[in-house]
Design an enzyme around this catalytic site. Structure first.
Site, mmCIF file in Angstrom:
data_model
loop_
_atom_site.group_PDB
_atom_site.id
_atom_site.type_symbol
_atom_site.label_atom_id
_atom_site.label_comp_id
_atom_site.label_asym_id
_atom_site.label_seq_id
_atom_site.Cartn_x
_atom_site.Cartn_y
_atom_site.Cartn_z
ATOM 1 N N CYS A 65 -10.059 -7.290 7.375
ATOM 2 C CA CYS A 65 -9.510 -5.936 7.329
ATOM 3 C C CYS A 65 -8.000 -6.061 7.511
ATOM 4 O O CYS A 65 -7.489 -7.156 7.687
ATOM 5 C CB CYS A 65 -10.168 -5.000 8.354
ATOM 6 N N CYS A 100 -9.036 -3.836 2.967
ATOM 7 C CA CYS A 100 -7.792 -4.620 2.860
ATOM 8 C C CYS A 100 -7.190 -4.526 1.468
ATOM 9 O O CYS A 100 -6.178 -5.149 1.186
ATOM 10 C CB CYS A 100 -7.994 -6.069 3.288
ATOM 11 N N CYS A 118 -6.621 -9.512 -0.554
ATOM 12 C CA CYS A 118 -7.536 -10.640 -0.409
ATOM 13 C C CYS A 118 -7.511 -11.520 -1.653
ATOM 14 O O CYS A 118 -7.748 -11.032 -2.754
ATOM 15 C CB CYS A 118 -8.955 -10.139 -0.173
#
Length: 139
Positions: free
Chosen positions: A13, A87, A91
């Site tokens: 996160c 997120c 990522c």
């Protein structure tokens, strides 16, 4: 001789202070050494959210000693499952990984009363994830 973990799971996160820390705590508690657990954040906070720590203590899981960690490409590469929790595009994507995006409310800035339902939703998802990993190991 201990056996290798069935899988490695990375929870991501933004701040690695609430959702991902609670998820990692549940997975480590419920799966033990059977599943390797990591967590990280794209912009890690200075500390784990105190309301998340309190909510987890209520169910007998201590995450107070955890520290938010920065997300690295190496952590993603070393994981079989990458579970994101808001997120966004931060990522990195690598082939051969199973990516899941869990839409969970962000507990940042909220009291323990608001964090409890998030915690409970995470526990349900973790139980489902363990069942999926166990089923895959039996193939």
């Amino acid at each position: 001789m201990p056996s290798a973990p069935l899988a490695s799971v990375l929870f991501v996160c933004v701040h690695n202070a609430g959702r991902s820390q609670m998820a990692a705590g549940f997975l480590a508690h419920l799966a033990g050494d059977r599943i390797e657990v990591r967590s990280a954040g794209s912009l890690p906070a200075d500390q784990v959210n105190p309301a998340a720590v309190e909510a987890m203590e209520e169910v007998g899981i201590d995450i107070a000693d955890q520290q938010p960690k920065v997300l690295t490409a190496e952590a993603v590469q070393a994981s079989d499952y990458v579970i994101t929790m808001g997120c966004g595009d931060a990522c990195p994507i690598f082939p051969g990984k199973k990516y899941l995006d869990w839409a969970l409310e962000d507990p940042a800035g909220q009291g323990v009363e608001a964090v409890r339902p998030i915690r409970d939703e995470i526990k349900t998802r973790i139980e489902d994830l363990i069942a999926e990993i166990d089923a895959g190991a039996g193939k």
